[in-house]
Design a protein around this motif. Structure first.
Motif, PDB file in Angstrom:
ATOM      1  N   UNK A 506       0.785  -1.283  -0.114  1.00 14.34           N
ATOM      2  CA  UNK A 506       0.061  -0.025  -0.035  1.00 14.34           C
ATOM      3  C   UNK A 506       0.974   1.307   0.051  1.00 14.34           C
ATOM      4  N   UNK A 507       1.883   1.406   0.741  1.00 12.04           N
ATOM      5  CA  UNK A 507       2.693   2.446   0.749  1.00 12.04           C
ATOM      6  C   UNK A 507       3.380   2.841  -0.473  1.00 12.04           C
ATOM      7  N   UNK A 508       3.516   1.805  -1.136  1.00  8.84           N
ATOM      8  CA  UNK A 508       4.471   1.916  -2.662  1.00  8.84           C
ATOM      9  C   UNK A 508       3.248   2.753  -3.620  1.00  8.84           C
ATOM     10  N   UNK A 509       2.200   2.704  -3.164  1.00 11.65           N
ATOM     11  CA  UNK A 509       0.777   2.922  -4.238  1.00 11.65           C
ATOM     12  C   UNK A 509       0.342   4.241  -3.531  1.00 11.65           C
ATOM     13  N   UNK A 510       0.613   4.568  -2.286  1.00 10.36           N
ATOM     14  CA  UNK A 510      -0.334   5.765  -1.433  1.00 10.36           C
ATOM     15  C   UNK A 510      -0.306   7.046  -2.144  1.00 10.36           C
ATOM     16  N   UNK A 511       0.861   7.474  -3.018  1.00 11.96           N
ATOM     17  CA  UNK A 511       1.268   8.676  -3.662  1.00 11.96           C
ATOM     18  C   UNK A 511       1.029   8.651  -5.282  1.00 11.96           C
ATOM     19  N   UNK A 512       0.462   7.519  -5.665  1.00  8.09           N
ATOM     20  CA  UNK A 512       0.437   7.206  -6.986  1.00  8.09           C
ATOM     21  C   UNK A 512      -0.698   8.010  -7.768  1.00  8.09           C
ATOM     22  N   UNK A 513      -0.658   8.121  -8.845  1.00  9.02           N
ATOM     23  CA  UNK A 513      -1.862   8.779  -9.655  1.00  9.02           C
ATOM     24  C   UNK A 513      -3.052   8.100  -9.532  1.00  9.02           C
ATOM     25  N   UNK A 514      -3.246   6.934  -9.477  1.00  8.07           N
ATOM     26  CA  UNK A 514      -4.377   6.287  -9.314  1.00  8.07           C
ATOM     27  C   UNK A 514      -5.128   6.698  -7.957  1.00  8.07           C
ATOM     28  N   UNK A 515      -4.361   7.150  -6.937  1.00  3.93           N
ATOM     29  CA  UNK A 515      -4.852   7.537  -5.514  1.00  3.93           C
ATOM     30  C   UNK A 515      -5.399   8.999  -5.418  1.00  3.93           C
ATOM     31  N   UNK A 516      -4.828   9.669  -6.444  1.00  5.93           N
ATOM     32  CA  UNK A 516      -5.171  11.055  -6.374  1.00  5.93           C
ATOM     33  C   UNK A 516      -6.498  11.725  -6.945  1.00  5.93           C
ATOM     34  N   UNK A 517      -6.974  12.800  -6.555  1.00  2.99           N
ATOM     35  CA  UNK A 517      -8.246  13.460  -7.225  1.00  2.99           C
ATOM     36  C   UNK A 517      -8.137  14.840  -6.685  1.00  2.99           C
ATOM     37  N   UNK A 518      -8.778  15.742  -7.445  1.00  2.12           N
ATOM     38  CA  UNK A 518      -8.769  17.144  -7.165  1.00  2.12           C
ATOM     39  C   UNK A 518      -9.996  17.354  -6.447  1.00  2.12           C
ATOM     40  N   UNK A 519      -9.919  18.310  -5.498  1.00  3.02           N
ATOM     41  CA  UNK A 519     -11.174  18.505  -4.679  1.00  3.02           C
ATOM     42  C   UNK A 519     -10.819  19.917  -4.177  1.00  3.02           C
ATOM     43  N   UNK A 520     -11.814  20.592  -3.178  1.00  2.00           N
ATOM     44  CA  UNK A 520     -11.424  21.676  -2.737  1.00  2.00           C
ATOM     45  C   UNK A 520     -10.806  21.416  -1.310  1.00  2.00           C
TER      46      UNK A 520
END
Length: 589
Positions: A506-520
């Motif tokens: 999980x730590x190897x993926x936590x900052x990956x593009x698939x775990x990111x979204x744009x919100x306010x």
């Protein structure tokens, strides 16, 4: 020397705030200082500052300097009536209703505000349609209420009003527009000092007076400048609509206008480096001084000032009106400003004034902005841009706008690249850094990854128009990059399932593009550390936000986390390769 009472009540003219002046701008700090001054100066000689007035006709006087202080007094007596039951005299009511006129575009609402207090003893509620200046007036009245509560009944409002009415003032009255040359040197004794736009306007007025051939020409030229700035200030409210990303103020438009247009004579490569981006006020004012000092004769200075004022007004009109209309027809306009506000605004202004705006292929421009600096990262070359080269070539070479931009898209800004920029972009950014993008995007070219998330949402789903509008609101008001699975995820599952292999996965993926979204920003504070299965994003109907709603049951099981992140990451990575590389050279996507 006279008293403030004599200026307000015994001056046999209507007191007007001219449209080329800034709207009401005092806030809580200035209101508190105003009240404290009155308390401190009771039964003492109080100086309320210098006022510059222009007698425009037999019935009207315009306030060249001092409108903030005059307007604040009007709000003070209105607030005293509203909150302290102060009995207004017939002269007070006549002043408020008939003898004081605020800036024209605020006048109707100000009349409504006055009548609501005089007749119903109520304060109007502002609406979305109200300009910020009216909202500040209402806020100022509410600030008076707060100050009244602080001082309590120990201070008699009649005594405070008497203090200001008996205050000494100095007044300069003029019958023509030569008075404008004094504004630049004048500083208010209390309140907000002159801002950049006022200093810029005042400097131009001063110089045009000093360098006009005669008195009649001076008055005519100053009137032309005043008309230009009246139009500019009337459009100021619309700068917020045109920002697309963060704040956009008249100061910013002025800076970028000067960098690429100025008085319309900029053309050569070195012309486009100044004024420098950074300390806007300092750089702009020095730039204007230097430009004026370069002009050797009066007619050159006069021509420069008039052209600059006229063209700057056209730039403000474009940014505040035309840019919105252009974006509605071609949404890539706003997208490019979100991607790179500085260079997009400058290019658009350059093309506007040289009547080439319709020639621009926005897909090429977007591609250049997105890929332009990857070459420096991967070939050990010092990062440097050359947008000045684009601007000068557009104006000097016998080539089309898109041909010039396409050259930079193909070759980048640095001439000694090992291959074409697109090959470098695909090979050294996308292919070699696939793992970094998929697993460490949060710390890998963060701004470009943010734009990638934005484009993925609006290009990859069936409702781009609605979703583009929703996400743009986030860019304007304050975006945040959300980790769907929060970075402190360990707290969300039982320790028994938290083995080392799972943690590493999980730590190897936590900052990956698939775990990111744009919100306010506020939304991130509210939802950021929650379990993905209970996160309740403000956008629910569109794009990946709607997809997340559907996947909440899957997020409930931590064994699905890695798969959910990888699946979305692969989609976004594939979109990046497709959108920013397919048909790179012919600009067809």
């Amino acid at each position: 020397m006279k008293t403030f009472r004599e200026l307000i009540y015994n001056y046999h003219r209507i007191i007007c705030i001219p449209p080329y002046q800034r709207a009401y701008a005092w806030g809580e700090e200035q209101i508190e200082q105003f009240i404290n001054d009155l308390i401190e100066m009771q039964n003492k000689t109080y100086y309320y500052g210098h006022f510059i007035l222009e007698e425009t006709d037999d019935k009207t006087v315009e306030v060249i300097d001092g409108q903030q202080r005059i307007t604040t007094f009007m709000l003070f007596i209105l607030s005293s009536k509203l909150y302290l039951n102060y009995a207004l005299s017939s002269d007070d009511k006549m002043l408020l209703r008939n003898r004081f006129k605020t800036i024209k575009y605020d006048s109707d609402r100000f009349k409504q505000l006055v009548e609501a207090i005089l007749e119903q003893n109520t304060l109007i509620k502002t609406s979305l349609e109200d300009k910020s200046s009216i909202k500040r007036i209402v806020i100022a009245i509410e600030c008076f209420k707060t100050q009244f509560q602080k001082i309590g009944e120990s201070k008699n409002v009649e005594s405070l009003i008497k203090t200001i009415l008996n205050a000494e003032i100095s007044v300069h009255k003029a019958k023509d527009k030569k008075v404008a040359v004094q504004i630049f040197e004048l500083q208010n004794s209390r309140g907000i000092s002159l801002d950049l736009m006022e200093k810029f306007k005042s400097r131009l007025m001063k110089e045009i007076y000093l360098h006009s051939p005669d008195e009649n020409a001076a008055d005519k030229n100053i009137k032309a400048l005043q008309d230009d700035f009246a139009h500019i200030y009337a459009l100021e409210e619309k700068t917020a609509e045109s920002s697309f990303r963060g704040d956009l103020k008249l100061d910013n438009i002025l800076l970028h206008h000067l960098r690429v247009i100025d008085d319309g004579t900029k053309k050569e490569y070195n012309d486009f480096f100044s004024p420098a981006i950074g300390k806007i006020e300092e750089n702009v004012l020095k730039y204007i001084s230097d430009k004026l000092n370069e002009k050797e004769n009066l007619s050159d200075k006069e021509k420069y000032i008039l052209n600059l004022s006229k063209l700057f007004k056209e730039s403000v009109e474009f940014v505040c009106d035309s840019l919105i209309d252009l974006d509605e027809k071609k949404p890539l306009v706003g997208d490019c400003i979100i991607l790179d506000k500085i260079h997009s605004l400058e290019l658009f202004l350059l093309l506007l004034h040289h009547k080439k705006i319709d020639e621009l292929d926005l897909t090429k421009w977007e591609l250049l902005l997105y890929t332009r600096d990857f070459h420096s990262q991967y070939h050990g070359l010092h990062h440097r841009d050359n947008f000045q080269g684009i601007y000068s070539q557009i104006l000097n070479e016998n080539k089309g706008v898109n041909e010039i931009i396409n050259f930079f898209v193909t070759n980048g800004f640095v001439g000694k690249l090992h291959g074409r920029l697109q090959d470098i972009f695909i090979e050294d950014v996308l292919n070699k850094n696939e793992d970094s993008i998929k697993k460490r995007a949060f710390n890998f070219w963060k701004e470009k990854m943010t734009y990638l998330l934005y484009k993925y949402e609006i290009e990859n789903f069936d409702t781009p128009t609605e979703l583009r509008k929703e996400i743009r609101i986030l860019f304007k008001k304050g975006k945040s990059i959300e980790h769907t699975l929060p970075q402190n995820w360990i707290e969300l599952i039982e320790n028994s399932d938290n083995n080392e292999v799972f943690r590493n996965s999980i730590n190897s993926r936590i900052n990956g593009i698939g775990n990111l979204m744009i919100i306010g920003n506020r939304e991130n504070s509210r939802e950021g550390n929650k379990h993905p299965k209970v996160k309740n994003y403000d956008i629910k109907e569109f794009g990946n936000y709607a997809e997340h709603e559907k996947n909440k049951d899957k997020w409930a099981n931590h064994e699905n986390w890695a798969g959910l992140i990888d699946k979305r990451g692969e989609k976004i990575y594939h979109f990046m390769k497709t959108y920013f590389s397919v048909n790179f050279y012919d600009g067809v996507k």
